[in-house]
Design an enzyme around this catalytic site. Structure first.
Site, PDB file in Angstrom:
ATOM      1  N   PRO A   1     -57.174 102.832 -21.832  1.00 35.05           N
ATOM      2  CA  PRO A   1     -57.767 102.432 -20.543  1.00 35.05           C
ATOM      3  C   PRO A   1     -57.225 101.128 -19.962  1.00 35.05           C
ATOM      4  CG  PRO A   1     -59.253 101.873 -22.329  1.00 35.05           C
ATOM      5  CD  PRO A   1     -58.088 102.585 -22.963  1.00 35.05           C
ATOM      6  N   CYS A   2     -55.947 101.150 -19.560  1.00 39.69           N
ATOM      7  CA  CYS A   2     -55.379  99.949 -18.948  1.00 39.69           C
ATOM      8  C   CYS A   2     -56.030  99.643 -17.606  1.00 39.69           C
ATOM      9  CB  CYS A   2     -53.869 100.085 -18.814  1.00 39.69           C
ATOM     10  SG  CYS A   2     -53.304 101.566 -17.969  1.00 39.69           S
ATOM     11  N   HIS A   3     -56.745 100.624 -17.035  1.00 41.10           N
ATOM     12  CA  HIS A   3     -57.444 100.357 -15.774  1.00 41.10           C
ATOM     13  C   HIS A   3     -58.593  99.373 -15.969  1.00 41.10           C
ATOM     14  CE1 HIS A   3     -59.463 103.802 -17.702  1.00 41.10           C
ATOM     15  NE2 HIS A   3     -60.573 103.365 -17.131  1.00 41.10           N
TER      16      HIS A   3
END
Length: 276
Positions: free
Chosen positions: A242-244
């Protein structure tokens, strides 16, 4: 494609996001529906089926102010999470993930001897190209903006000596797990520093966010937040790693390899599902 599919729902949301980005997050249900040539009732139904809240409430989640509130109220202390073992397995979107990483020596070979199968699939955030080894999903890229060919090249160039085989049937159970709340395995293929950053991202729970500087501190390189930002941007497994959830210190969204509108959509989607 039926109007019950996640891909169709996201296509509606993506068009709405374009309008909201251009005109601001205060548009009425009637205006949004009319701009997409849909009746208010149909738009409301499709929208709510995808995100679980009304368009008005969702617009509130899309604002910079909401990202800043997340940073103030739902900031993950990554150091504590990693020390308590949360980097071993994680729960993401009600999905249990396990992962293992390629050794540095094998990575240095550019994927030589590695067989990677791939296919095209629908996802809650648009059409995706998914790749996997025998150990799990190693790549996922969204293909609606740049196109499928660009998405394939973006992933394949990371492992130039690997053998790529189009075989969506071989990935079926992995992809169904990834988007259907079942156990899914990931195979992280990257340089050692990148792997550390991606493991830290996997420790961030749904509905929480962190900063690039916090990630740098958590992996033992507190002054390397710019390098962390680069590693975050090179994450090959969109959504599942989850780089968001990585933001700037001021609550700004920063960058996102698959487009800032999609990053906002993901954060808003998670907020709606966790009741924030």
């Amino acid at each position: 494609m039926t109007d019950q599919s996640p891909a169709y729902h996201y296509q509606v949301i993506a068009r709405a996001l374009q309008i909201i980005d251009a005109e601001g997050p205060c548009l009425s249900l009637e205006i949004l529906a009319a701009r997409m040539q849909m009746s208010p009732s149909h738009f409301q139904r499709v929208f709510s089926q995808w995100v679980g809240v009304s368009p008005k409430r969702y617009q509130q989640y899309l604002t910079l102010g909401h990202a800043r509130r997340l940073l103030a109220e739902r900031r993950t202390l990554l150091g504590t999470a990693l020390e308590t073992g949360l980097s071993g397995t994680g729960r993401l979107h009600d999905l249990f993930l396990t992962w293992e990483a390629m050794s540095p020596g094998d990575y240095a070979k550019g994927g030589e001897g590695l067989e990677i199968r791939w296919g095209r699939f629908g996802s809650p955030f648009g059409p995706a190209v998914v790749m996997a080894t025998g150990r799990g999903i190693c790549g996922m890229a969204f293909a609606d903006e740049g196109g499928e060919e660009a998405a394939l090249k973006d992933l394949a160039v990371r492992w130039p000596r690997a053998t790529f085989i189009e075989d969506p049937a071989a990935l079926g159970s992995l992809v169904e797990g990834a988007f259907g709340a079942r156990a899914t395995a990931l195979h992280l293929i990257g340089a050692p520093f990148q792997i550390k950053v991606w493991e830290a991202l996997l420790a961030i729970p749904t509905g929480h966010v962190t900063t690039y500087a916090d990630i740098a501190g958590a992996i033992g390189h507190p002054s390397s937040y710019r390098a962390v930002g680069t590693a975050v941007g090179r994450n090959p497994i969109s959504f599942l790693i989850p780089c968001h959830r990585a933001l700037r210190r001021d609550g700004g969204l920063g960058g996102y390899h698959w487009g800032l509108p999609r990053k906002r959509a993901m954060l808003a989607w998670e907020s709606a599902r966790t009741g924030l």
